[in-house]
Write a protein that holds these residues in place. Structure first.
Motif, PDB file in Angstrom:
ATOM      1  N   ARG A   1       0.842  -1.193   0.000  1.00  0.00           N
ATOM      2  CA  ARG A   1       0.000   0.000   0.000  1.00  0.00           C
ATOM      3  C   ARG A   1       0.883   1.252   0.000  1.00  0.00           C
ATOM      4  NH1 ARG A   1      -3.956   0.648   3.278  1.00  0.00           N
ATOM      5  NH2 ARG A   1      -4.452  -1.543   3.716  1.00  0.00           N
ATOM      6  N   HIS A   2       0.389   2.338  -0.564  1.00  0.00           N
ATOM      7  CA  HIS A   2       1.165   3.563  -0.692  1.00  0.00           C
ATOM      8  C   HIS A   2       0.992   4.499   0.501  1.00  0.00           C
ATOM      9  CE1 HIS A   2       1.715   3.386  -5.371  1.00  0.00           C
ATOM     10  NE2 HIS A   2       1.785   2.188  -4.802  1.00  0.00           N
ATOM     11  N   ASN A   3       0.056   4.177   1.399  1.00  0.00           N
ATOM     12  CA  ASN A   3      -0.230   5.105   2.502  1.00  0.00           C
ATOM     13  C   ASN A   3       0.229   4.591   3.860  1.00  0.00           C
ATOM     14  OD1 ASN A   3      -2.132   3.057   2.526  1.00  0.00           O
ATOM     15  ND2 ASN A   3      -3.810   4.371   3.229  1.00  0.00           N
ATOM     16  N   ALA A   4       1.101   3.583   3.887  1.00  0.00           N
ATOM     17  CA  ALA A   4       1.663   3.108   5.157  1.00  0.00           C
ATOM     18  C   ALA A   4       2.868   3.972   5.527  1.00  0.00           C
ATOM     19  CB  ALA A   4       2.077   1.649   5.048  1.00  0.00           C
ATOM     20  N   LYS A   5       2.921   4.424   6.773  1.00  0.00           N
ATOM     21  CA  LYS A   5       4.005   5.301   7.213  1.00  0.00           C
ATOM     22  C   LYS A   5       4.608   4.829   8.536  1.00  0.00           C
ATOM     23  CE  LYS A   5       2.109   9.582   5.234  1.00  0.00           C
ATOM     24  NZ  LYS A   5       1.661  10.964   5.570  1.00  0.00           N
ATOM     25  N   TRP A   6       5.859   5.212   8.719  1.00  0.00           N
ATOM     26  CA  TRP A   6       6.490   5.083  10.017  1.00  0.00           C
ATOM     27  C   TRP A   6       6.039   6.260  10.891  1.00  0.00           C
ATOM     28  CZ3 TRP A   6       8.595   0.619  11.154  1.00  0.00           C
ATOM     29  CH2 TRP A   6       9.128  -0.162  10.122  1.00  0.00           C
TER      30      TRP A   6
ATOM     31  N   LYS B   1      -2.312   6.042  20.549  1.00  0.00           N
ATOM     32  CA  LYS B   1      -2.758   5.872  19.176  1.00  0.00           C
ATOM     33  C   LYS B   1      -1.753   6.504  18.219  1.00  0.00           C
ATOM     34  CE  LYS B   1      -6.525   7.068  16.019  1.00  0.00           C
ATOM     35  NZ  LYS B   1      -7.877   7.647  15.880  1.00  0.00           N
ATOM     36  N   ASN B   2      -1.427   5.790  17.138  1.00  0.00           N
ATOM     37  CA  ASN B   2      -0.472   6.264  16.138  1.00  0.00           C
ATOM     38  C   ASN B   2      -1.223   7.018  15.034  1.00  0.00           C
ATOM     39  OD1 ASN B   2       1.532   6.674  14.258  1.00  0.00           O
ATOM     40  ND2 ASN B   2       1.828   4.490  13.775  1.00  0.00           N
ATOM     41  N   PRO B   3      -1.094   8.342  14.974  1.00  0.00           N
ATOM     42  CA  PRO B   3      -1.828   9.119  13.977  1.00  0.00           C
ATOM     43  C   PRO B   3      -1.359   8.853  12.549  1.00  0.00           C
ATOM     44  CG  PRO B   3      -0.253  10.515  15.121  1.00  0.00           C
ATOM     45  CD  PRO B   3      -0.257   9.201  15.840  1.00  0.00           C
ATOM     46  N   ASP B   4      -0.154   8.284  12.392  1.00  0.00           N
ATOM     47  CA  ASP B   4       0.374   7.996  11.060  1.00  0.00           C
ATOM     48  C   ASP B   4      -0.021   6.615  10.547  1.00  0.00           C
ATOM     49  OD1 ASP B   4       1.868  10.411  10.449  1.00  0.00           O
ATOM     50  OD2 ASP B   4       3.190   9.834  12.097  1.00  0.00           O
ATOM     51  N   TYR B   5      -0.733   5.829  11.372  1.00  0.00           N
ATOM     52  CA  TYR B   5      -1.174   4.499  10.956  1.00  0.00           C
ATOM     53  C   TYR B   5      -2.216   4.639   9.848  1.00  0.00           C
ATOM     54  CZ  TYR B   5      -3.314  -0.154  11.356  1.00  0.00           C
ATOM     55  OH  TYR B   5      -3.823  -1.410  11.100  1.00  0.00           O
ATOM     56  N   TYR B   6      -2.094   3.843   8.794  1.00  0.00           N
ATOM     57  CA  TYR B   6      -2.996   3.990   7.649  1.00  0.00           C
ATOM     58  C   TYR B   6      -4.458   3.715   8.014  1.00  0.00           C
ATOM     59  CZ  TYR B   6      -2.794  -1.136   7.404  1.00  0.00           C
ATOM     60  OH  TYR B   6      -2.873  -2.465   7.712  1.00  0.00           O
ATOM     61  N   GLY B   7      -4.680   2.932   9.053  1.00  0.00           N
ATOM     62  CA  GLY B   7      -6.043   2.623   9.479  1.00  0.00           C
ATOM     63  C   GLY B   7      -6.433   3.349  10.743  1.00  0.00           C
TER      64      GLY B   7
END
Length: 546
Positions: free
Chosen positions: A102-107, A231-237
């Motif tokens: 996926r293109h929207n997964a981030k660290w 909560k991780n705000p950069d998580y794609y979901g």
């Protein structure tokens, strides 16, 4: 070859360290708020948070909370895409996997998760300089074994990135279970720039760790008894993550944990022993069965205790344990006696549907007459009448009860055998097993979909062959099951059946029980998904229903 995760007998219900509530994926539309704070009691300190070095279920349970791989387990243990966009395309010969990301997964530092992150992480695991105890888990991949032995450079590992979002994996041998491996923590990605900047400090604390999963780890070090996730705000979901925070604390006493639960200072706690009976009919009680197995591990190569290398002496120990009494009176958590090494229900004859343990007969049933018979044979062979051995387990309530019971039953049923006990922190217990220098230790293996993975640990030279067992016939059977017979269900089953028979005949370990895990959960907590192997629980979609 795939490698299972080390599972110390922390407690029958606390091994998983966290708690399940309702299963399923339906959640309310409400977003996470400051009130969505889950308070979780855990039973042991965490040995590592570096996915390349994790080799135990204690560490895995925490890593799953803040990192994610290509695939994960969904409802009914179904493999579903995570960082991958769909299931892999597999070549006709079963050797090449093509995976799109996926293109929207981030660290959590905002950089994208790319195919190169997987290439780097996997190369790091098999690189002998990393000294990962999970390197053999990658031996399905082309050149992985030779790289781990220093015979080939890491760049020759059979994995490659094609642009940012396409990954290809080349296997050495086709294995239909390889896809399951891709859900596990050792196959998670790592950000090369971050890891190399952190250097030796990487994974030593939350500060030196990136998240790409639903939560971020905070305030953790290798000695922490308390830590938390946000909560991780950069998580794609992120939109489906309702918990704002998870607070975790180590509490080794079940009595203390129940006090916290009853005072509403904890939402989820593990239960064991008499506490299961006390709470099993009350709201909030939850039991989860897995394919995990627990046993007494034996150091067959201990030079100070040659009796452990004696098959008859081990058979005496084997028959001296009343597993029915042990699970009913000591564990009391729904765990069931092992009637073989493999857990019941994990392996069935593809032609008849009959469980492998039923076909092997009553190999592990308690029999004091047999126990004393084998002890007499061992005494005559060793020219020794008395033996003193140290039995280790974790320093939890259940660990202490387990060593007390085993000390009593082995000494009572085997005249001349004295058992001394030692209860130590779980991470020290893991270290003892990996030192290959112990006597008797409670241990086991986490739940696995593939029974060959469970049996693989006893092959010659395997990193987690703690007792130093070696049998050429056994090695060949496991090699065939994971190699030339992997795609032939009937032949593979016969390989596994013969291999388990050898283990039981040689009493390589003393099988104890098939795991079940009991918890108390705040009835307002919903949405936690559970699995019988791999990621036993998933907090991603958990929430409080007010």
């Amino acid at each position: 070859m795939k490698q299972t995760k080390l599972l110390a007998l922390i407690s029958a219900s606390a091994v998983l360290l966290t708690v399940t509530a309702a299963c399923g994926n339906k959640q309310p539309a409400a977003q996470a708020t400051k009130h969505q704070i889950l308070k979780v009691v855990v039973a042991a300190e965490v040995p590592t948070i570096d996915s390349a070095k994790s080799y135990d279920v204690v560490s895995d349970d925490q890593i799953y909370n803040f990192q994610q791989g290509l695939y994960q387990l969904g409802n009914k243990n179904k493999i579903i895409p995570a960082i991958a966009t769909k299931l892999p395309t597999i070549s006709h010969d079963g050797l090449t996997y093509t995976i799109h990301l996926r293109h929207n997964a981030k660290w959590s530092n905002g950089t994208p998760v790319t195919a190169a992150d997987f290439v780097y992480a996997w190369q790091r695991v098999v690189n002998p300089k990393t000294a990962s105890q999970s390197a053999s888990k990658f031996f399905d991949i082309a050149n992985a074994k030779d790289i781990s032995l220093g015979k080939k450079p890491v760049r020759e590992l059979g994995v490659a990135a094609h642009g940012k979002y396409e990954l290809t994996v080349k296997l050495a041998t086709a294995n239909p279970y390889f896809l399951n491996s891709l859900t596990e923590t050792n196959f998670f990605p790592q950000n090369k720039a971050f890891v190399e900047k952190a250097g030796k400090k990487y994974g030593s604390s939350a500060k030196y760790m990136l998240a790409n999963g639903p939560f971020e780890l905070k305030d953790w070090t290798s000695t922490s008894l308390k830590w938390h996730y946000v909560k991780n705000p950069d998580y794609y979901g992120a939109k489906k993550v309702h918990l704002a925070r998870i607070n975790e604390s180590v509490v080794k006493s079940t009595s203390s944990a129940t006090d916290l639960y009853n005072s509403k200072a904890a939402d989820v706690i593990p239960l064991s022993g008499d506490f299961v009976k006390q709470y099993q009919n009350k709201p909030g009680y939850k039991k989860v069965s897995t394919y995990g197995v627990s046993n007494i591990e034996i150091d067959l190569t201990n030079e100070q205790h040659p009796e452990l290398a004696n098959r008859n002496f081990r058979k005496a120990l084997f028959y001296a344990v009343n597993r029915q009494q042990f699970t009913q009176d000591i564990l009391q958590d729904g765990s069931t006696p092992n009637t073989g090494y493999l857990a019941r229900g994990n392996t069935v004859n593809p032609k008849t549907g009959k469980d492998i343990n039923d076909e092997l007969g009553k190999e592990t049933y308690y029999n004091r007459t047999k126990a004393r018979h084998y002890l007499k044979l061992a005494q005559d062979q060793l020219h020794q009448k008395t033996f003193t051995l140290k039995l280790q387990s974790a320093d939890t309530d259940t660990g202490k009860r387990v060593t007390e019971y085993l000390q009593s039953t082995l000494s009572k049923n085997l005249p001349g055998v004295k058992i001394e006990t030692q209860n130590i922190p779980a991470k020290n217990l893991f270290a003892s097993l990996m030192s290959y220098n112990f006597q008797l230790t409670t241990g086991g293996w986490e739940a696995e979909a593939d029974p060959a993975v469970v049996l693989e640990q006893f092959t010659t030279g395997y990193a987690h062959d703690h007792g130093g067992y070696s049998n050429p016939t056994y090695d060949r059977l496991i090699k065939d099951a994971e190699g030339k017979d992997a795609a032939n269900a009937s032949k593979r089953y016969q390989d596994l059946k013969q291999a388990q028979q050898i283990l039981l005949n040689d009493a390589v370990v003393i099988p104890l029980y098939h795991s079940a895990n009991s918890y108390l959960i705040n009835p307002q907590v919903k949405g936690i998904q559970t699995h019988s192997f791999g990621q036993i629980l998933d907090f991603t979609n958990a929430y409080f229903k007010k």
